[in-house]
Design a protein around this motif. Structure first.
Motif, mmCIF file in Angstrom:
data_model
loop_
_atom_site.group_PDB
_atom_site.id
_atom_site.type_symbol
_atom_site.label_atom_id
_atom_site.label_comp_id
_atom_site.label_asym_id
_atom_site.label_seq_id
_atom_site.Cartn_x
_atom_site.Cartn_y
_atom_site.Cartn_z
ATOM 1 N N ARG A 71 0.244 -2.890 -5.548
ATOM 2 C CA ARG A 71 0.128 -1.425 -5.565
ATOM 3 C C ARG A 71 -1.080 -1.010 -6.389
ATOM 4 N N TYR A 130 -7.663 6.914 2.471
ATOM 5 C CA TYR A 130 -6.229 6.726 2.657
ATOM 6 C C TYR A 130 -5.466 6.144 1.479
ATOM 7 N N LEU A 131 -6.123 5.466 0.559
ATOM 8 C CA LEU A 131 -5.393 4.824 -0.531
ATOM 9 C C LEU A 131 -5.414 5.669 -1.793
ATOM 10 N N LYS A 140 0.056 3.348 -3.943
ATOM 11 C CA LYS A 140 0.132 2.916 -2.540
ATOM 12 C C LYS A 140 0.168 1.392 -2.474
ATOM 13 N N MET A 181 -2.302 -1.271 5.049
ATOM 14 C CA MET A 181 -1.508 -0.336 4.258
ATOM 15 C C MET A 181 -0.049 -0.576 4.598
ATOM 16 N N SER A 229 4.445 3.912 1.527
ATOM 17 C CA SER A 229 4.093 5.037 0.665
ATOM 18 C C SER A 229 4.190 4.625 -0.790
ATOM 19 N N ALA A 230 3.720 5.483 -1.684
ATOM 20 C CA ALA A 230 3.751 5.198 -3.118
ATOM 21 C C ALA A 230 5.181 4.976 -3.598
ATOM 22 N N ASN A 233 5.698 4.299 5.853
ATOM 23 C CA ASN A 233 4.706 5.347 6.030
ATOM 24 C C ASN A 233 4.162 5.273 7.447
#
Length: 143
Positions: A13, A66-67, A71, A105, A108-109, A114
């Motif tokens: 992450r 996006y990041l 994430k 990816m 989500s965080a 996602n």
């Protein structure tokens, strides 16, 4: 004679939002860190490792777009060791970074699924080097 191998794959992450910069050629460079948990069964505990990552060109633009902090991402790339002389102590210093070649990816965080999951891998003709946005081993990285 066999070639040396320099390849790394990690899932982790982001520890903070990526930082974007640009080379004199105008090509994007993004730098970020990921935290990777490692479970040690012999101690029944988890150790956290932190890794610095650099991406170039279109991949850097994708990362910046996006990041964000927290994430989860899977990355693959190569290790690069930068060395320099410390101006104050004249000691040789070094830092190892991951030069990202592909990413996925993962969520989500908060750890949920996602809808923006995506994979980015540079496409090149078979046997060709991956374009790192104008960066070469002879260039000085601006950070």
């Amino acid at each position: 004679m066999a070639s040396d191998l320099n390849n790394i794959m990690l899932i982790g992450r982001l520890t903070k939002d990526p930082e974007s910069k640009y080379l004199p050629s105008g090509s994007a460079v993004v730098e970020f860190s990921i935290a990777n948990n490692y479970y040690m069964s012999s101690k029944n505990s988890t150790e956290v490792n932190y890794f610095d990552v650099v991406a170039f060109g279109k991949m850097a633009e994708t990362v910046a777009k996006y990041l964000t902090k927290g994430k989860q991402v899977a990355i693959s790339g190569t290790l690069r060791q930068d060395r320099w002389q410390d101006k104050d102590t004249n000691a040789t210093r070094s830092k190892v970074r991951i030069i990202m070649q592909s990413m996925q990816m993962l969520g989500s965080a908060g750890g949920g699924v996602n809808n923006m999951d995506a994979t980015y891998t540079p496409t090149t003709p078979s046997g060709a080097d991956v374009d790192l946005g104008g960066f070469s081993d002879d260039d000085e990285v601006p950070f």
